[in-house]
Design an enzyme around this catalytic site. Structure first.
Site, PDB file in Angstrom:
ATOM      1  N   GLU A  47       0.834  -1.207   0.000  1.00 26.57           N
ATOM      2  CA  GLU A  47       0.000   0.000   0.000  1.00 26.57           C
ATOM      3  C   GLU A  47       0.871   1.261   0.000  1.00 26.57           C
ATOM      4  O   GLU A  47       1.793   1.399   0.813  1.00 26.57           O
ATOM      5  CB  GLU A  47      -0.896  -0.015   1.239  1.00 26.57           C
ATOM      6  CG  GLU A  47      -1.824   1.180   1.356  1.00 26.57           C
ATOM      7  CD  GLU A  47      -2.705   1.119   2.592  1.00 26.57           C
ATOM      8  OE1 GLU A  47      -3.663   1.901   2.661  1.00 26.57           O
ATOM      9  OE2 GLU A  47      -2.447   0.288   3.482  1.00 26.57           O
ATOM     10  N   LYS A 129      -8.522   4.731  -2.678  1.00 27.73           N
ATOM     11  CA  LYS A 129      -9.127   4.162  -1.474  1.00 27.73           C
ATOM     12  C   LYS A 129     -10.372   4.958  -1.106  1.00 27.73           C
ATOM     13  O   LYS A 129     -10.329   6.183  -0.985  1.00 27.73           O
ATOM     14  CB  LYS A 129      -8.107   4.208  -0.327  1.00 27.73           C
ATOM     15  CG  LYS A 129      -8.493   3.431   0.919  1.00 27.73           C
ATOM     16  CD  LYS A 129      -7.323   3.429   1.899  1.00 27.73           C
ATOM     17  CE  LYS A 129      -7.584   2.529   3.091  1.00 27.73           C
ATOM     18  NZ  LYS A 129      -6.420   2.472   4.008  1.00 27.73           N
ATOM     19  N   CYS A 163      -5.970  -2.317   2.280  1.00 31.97           N
ATOM     20  CA  CYS A 163      -6.028  -2.348   3.736  1.00 31.97           C
ATOM     21  C   CYS A 163      -7.456  -2.552   4.254  1.00 31.97           C
ATOM     22  O   CYS A 163      -8.128  -3.509   3.891  1.00 31.97           O
ATOM     23  CB  CYS A 163      -5.391  -1.073   4.279  1.00 31.97           C
ATOM     24  SG  CYS A 163      -4.829  -1.161   5.995  1.00 31.97           S
TER      25      CYS A 163
END
Length: 346
Positions: A47, A129, A163
């Site tokens: 990430e 995200k 995540c």
């Protein structure tokens, strides 16, 4: 070379260079070259590893992080730009699909972005995200539904989340309903403590089972010196303990190879794609095991913009997907039902 139904994948547990805008990119390029020597057809990186995950935001109060945050702005690439051009060229040279986490700078905002390059260097997807987690909301803006999509690649249908997006079951279901075959997941690594890695393993193995797909998960890893450099006080160094779990998982929830939980390294494994059908014959959560007349997901796949009716700057435009619609557009033009809830309710 792998057999026809075998895809050789790589997961990189990378040690980012925290004090160099280009240092981590050089390591990414080397990892692609190393994986190519092993015959890998897909590689997944951690990430926002380019230029580095904002570890500082986990331990520094907002009032103290201004200079460090601005340094991240300076080091973060635009998409497209020279960094993504270099990664695309490396993907093409290696004939490899590359999934990379990037701090994307878009004018005055940073985003947690995932980019997928096909084996010919084509940029298949840039997604952001959708909800930064906890401390991350001081660092990144929020993404939209235009990136919740699965793309066709040289190795099959690929989906990606970052995540704790995996704790949003509807985000995962959006990709599952598009029949992802390889799910590429990314976490920061070296954060929170050993419990983070334990939770990650449960989550990733569950998604493989529920989606009936392979999961390739990558985390970063910090050296003891880097942990000390990120901690304002010695007692806060423990905030960067553990949290590493780089793994390759089958649709049956098994590790193809032993996960990497410490240190820098590259996992390589052959994935037998026939296992996808073997798993889904028993339980296809978006097919014969679904009940769309009872339960369904509505996905707004529009790309958002601060003003409608104006041309969107190129760096903000999704690389593929629906065009931005005016805010007053009919709902039938703005949503995709997965499965189509409106038909089910008629």
């Amino acid at each position: 070379m792998p057999a026809k139904n075998i895809v050789r994948v790589a997961a990189a547990q990378l040690n980012p260079v925290l004090d160099s805008a280009t240092g981590t990119v050089d390591k990414v390029l080397k990892a692609i070259a190393d994986a190519a020597i092993e015959g890998a057809q897909l590689i997944v990186f951690p990430e926002t590893v380019v230029p580095y995950y904002p570890y500082f935001s986990f331990v520094m109060p907002a009032v103290s992080m201004g200079a460090t945050h601005l340094k991240l702005y300076e080091d973060s690439p635009t998409i497209p730009g020279p960094v993504t051009d270099a990664i695309a060229a490396a993907a093409k040279a290696a004939g490899m699909v590359v999934v990379l986490g990037v701090n994307e700078r878009d004018h005055g905002t940073l985003y947690n972005a995932q980019v997928i390059f096909d084996a010919d260097g084509t940029l298949l997807l840039k997604r952001r995200k959708i909800t930064p987690t906890y401390h991350e909301r001081m660092i990144w803006g929020m993404g939209d539904g235009s990136g919740l999509k699965v793309v066709e690649s040289a190795v099959g249908r690929i989906g990606a989340l970052a995540c704790w997006e995996h704790y949003n079951p509807l985000a995962r279901y959006a990709l599952m309903a598009q029949h992802e075959e390889i799910h590429c997941s990314q976490f920061p690594g070296s954060l929170v403590g050993p419990i983070f890695a334990d939770q990650m393993e449960v989550t990733m193995r569950h998604h493989a089972l529920e989606s009936g797909c392979f999961v390739v998960n990558a985390t970063a890893w910090l050296t003891p010196e880097q942990k000390r450099s990120q901690a304002p006080t010695p007692e806060l160094e423990k905030a960067f303990a553990g949290g590493c779990y780089t793994a390759i998982i089958t649709p049956e929830g098994r590790h193809v190879v032993e996960p990497l939980r410490d240190g820098e390294g590259l996992l390589i494994a052959d994935c037998d794609m026939a296992l996808i059908t073997k798993r889904k014959r028993m339980m296809d959560s978006v097919g014969h095991y679904a009940r769309p007349e009872l339960l369904s997901l509505v996905l707004d796949s529009r790309a958002t913009a601060p003003v409608s009716g104006l041309p969107t700057p190129e760096v903000s435009t999704p690389l593929s997907g629906p065009e931005t619609q005016p805010l007053d557009a009919p709902s039938s033009d703005r949503v995709i039902a997965l499965p189509d809830a409106r038909k089910a309710l008629r």
